[in-house]
Design a protein around this motif. Structure first.
Motif, mmCIF file in Angstrom:
data_model
loop_
_atom_site.group_PDB
_atom_site.id
_atom_site.type_symbol
_atom_site.label_atom_id
_atom_site.label_comp_id
_atom_site.label_asym_id
_atom_site.label_seq_id
_atom_site.Cartn_x
_atom_site.Cartn_y
_atom_site.Cartn_z
ATOM 1 N N PHE A 46 0.919 -0.994 -0.060
ATOM 2 C CA PHE A 46 0.048 -0.046 -0.044
ATOM 3 C C PHE A 46 0.841 1.127 0.030
ATOM 4 C CE2 PHE A 46 -2.591 -3.411 1.709
ATOM 5 C CZ PHE A 46 -3.972 -3.016 1.416
ATOM 6 N N LEU A 47 0.334 2.432 -0.570
ATOM 7 C CA LEU A 47 0.938 3.771 -0.224
ATOM 8 C C LEU A 47 0.596 3.923 1.122
ATOM 9 C CD1 LEU A 47 0.023 5.495 -3.696
ATOM 10 C CD2 LEU A 47 2.074 4.892 -2.861
ATOM 11 N N THR A 48 1.551 4.439 1.877
ATOM 12 C CA THR A 48 1.454 4.775 3.351
ATOM 13 C C THR A 48 0.218 5.864 3.434
ATOM 14 O OG1 THR A 48 3.656 4.361 3.765
ATOM 15 C CG2 THR A 48 2.369 6.068 5.358
ATOM 16 N N PRO A 49 -0.795 5.612 4.126
ATOM 17 C CA PRO A 49 -2.005 6.470 3.978
ATOM 18 C C PRO A 49 -1.726 7.933 4.641
ATOM 19 C CG PRO A 49 -2.052 5.068 6.090
ATOM 20 C CD PRO A 49 -1.144 4.616 5.093
ATOM 21 N N LEU A 50 -2.467 9.047 4.289
ATOM 22 C CA LEU A 50 -2.234 10.311 4.599
ATOM 23 C C LEU A 50 -3.148 10.815 5.436
ATOM 24 C CD1 LEU A 50 -2.086 11.907 0.871
ATOM 25 C CD2 LEU A 50 -0.050 11.437 2.808
ATOM 26 N N GLY A 51 -2.803 11.983 6.306
ATOM 27 C CA GLY A 51 -3.759 12.342 7.259
ATOM 28 C C GLY A 51 -3.290 12.341 8.957
#
Length: 403
Positions: free
Chosen positions: A241-246
């Motif tokens: 996965f792309l590391t999630p933003l937030g």
């Protein structure tokens, strides 16, 4: 001869029976009343017995001499509810079925009407939870703010001594990332967050860096404590996965744990050496890095990695979506209580957590948030160099897929 005697006896019995019937009829002398008289009598005197009209077959009734109960069966005549039906008006049980008005319970009891009643509290609860502001440190007094800033500057010195893999970020970049951190917090309703430490990660492929920040009050600029190289999600392979933003809250609701230091099939210690802490942020939506992309749930964590094989590769993307950090930084965050504000609050309330290190330095400025941004920078900054060629030589086949 016997036959004649039996016949004569039978005749005598029949004669005697007929005589008895005639005598009974004479004694009873049942009067015959017309239907009109019967109904009139029933209307005037409900208690008056109603006699059945005599019929040609009535003589056959006394076949059992004991049946004279039928004459007394004027109890049965009272059963005709028509004459006595004046009691029927009392049967206003139908009107008194105002017990039926209690049947409105039936109108309320059906699940359809009950479920709406249960739904509002749920929606109200969800509205209340939506209105609940995210947790944050209470505002500091001027004296507390001065002390907190002094402690943060001291921690900056400790960072340079204890964390072996560091980035020398210039002042201009420190301020730029401080502003980027503020924008991300404000977008999440935390624009006034202050008085606690915050971890910021830039997942941009050309940067791959982690920063520790602090400010005492909302009017202060964010102060960088230190920075280190990391590795975030590398797309292009199944289950990556792309590391999630937030903004991600660190809380005991997603309990941390510690590495066992065991190796996988590729000879990699995915969580690092024994006792390294895994900071767990729970299940989040992540962008798939394989196939047609899209969103799926992934377990988001921040943790150390194999100190010999993979830590030298920090600074480029090679995780499955988590944030890999140096072992010395893992120990620094763990021992100095930087992300344990929610854990500390529950300890103060009487809870105990085995995952908390007994020798940690508890700080009143502990934080709880990790913020992931993407600067989308295309060129590599000088202060975030790539790992050398020698680092790749230590990685076995498939070794960069361990988390």
């Amino acid at each position: 001869m016997k036959h004649r005697v039996l016949v004569s006896r039978y005749r005598a019995a029949c004669v005697a029976c007929a005589a008895a019937v005639c005598a009974w009829l004479a004694v009873v002398s049942i009067p015959v009343a017309s239907p009109a008289e019967t109904s009139a009598a029933g209307a005037s005197s409900p208690a008056a017995p109603v006699h059945a009209p005599r019929s040609p077959v009535s003589p056959a009734l006394p076949t059992s001499p004991t049946s004279p109960t039928s004459p007394t069966s004027p109890t049965s005549p009272t059963s005709p509810t028509s004459p006595t039906s004046p009691t029927a008006p009392t049967s206003p049980t139908a009107p008194t079925s105002p017990t039926a008005p209690t049947a409105p319970t039936s109108s309320v009891s059906p699940a359809p009407s009950a479920s709406p009643a249960s739904t509002p509290p749920a929606s109200a609860a969800s509205a209340a939870s939506a209105a609940t502001p995210p947790p944050r440190h209470p505002p500091l007094s001027p004296d507390e703010a001065q002390r907190a800033t002094h402690d943060a500057l001291g921690l900056r010195v400790t960072y340079t001594h204890d964390v072996t893999r560091r980035l020398r970020v210039p002042a201009a970049a420190q301020r730029a990332y401080g502003e980027r951190l503020q924008q991300a917090l404000a977008a999440d309703g935390l624009g006034d967050l202050a008085g606690e430490y915050v971890v910021l990660v830039d997942r941009a492929a050309a940067v791959q860096a982690l920063f520790v920040y602090f400010r005492a009050t909302a009017s202060n600029a964010w102060l960088m404590i230190g920075a280190s190289p990391v590795a975030t999600g590398l797309p292009g392979t199944y289950d990556h996965f792309l590391t999630p933003l937030g903004v991600f809250e660190h809380t005991p609701a997603n309990m941390d744990f510690r590495a066992e230091g065991t190796m996988n099939d590729n000879g990699i210690r995915g969580y690092g050496v024994r006792d390294m802490r895994i900071f767990d942020f729970g299940w989040v939506d992540g962008q798939r890095g394989w196939g047609k992309g899209g969103m799926s749930e992934m377990r988001f964590q921040m943790h150390a990695t194999d100190p010999e094989r993979l830590e030298p590769l920090l600074g480029i993307r090679h995780s499955k979506g988590c944030v890999r950090i140096p072992a010395s930084l893992n120990v620094f965050i763990d021992r100095h209580d930087l992300l344990d504000a929610d854990y500390d609050a529950r300890v103060d309330a009487g809870k105990s957590f085995w995952v908390l290190h007994p020798g940690r330095d508890i700080t009143p400025w502990a934080g709880r948030y990790v913020v992931v941004v993407d600067s989308a920078r295309r060129t590599r900054p000088a202060w975030s160099p790539l790992p050398g060629r020698a680092a790749w030589a230590r990685v076995p086949k498939g070794g960069d897929t361990a988390d």
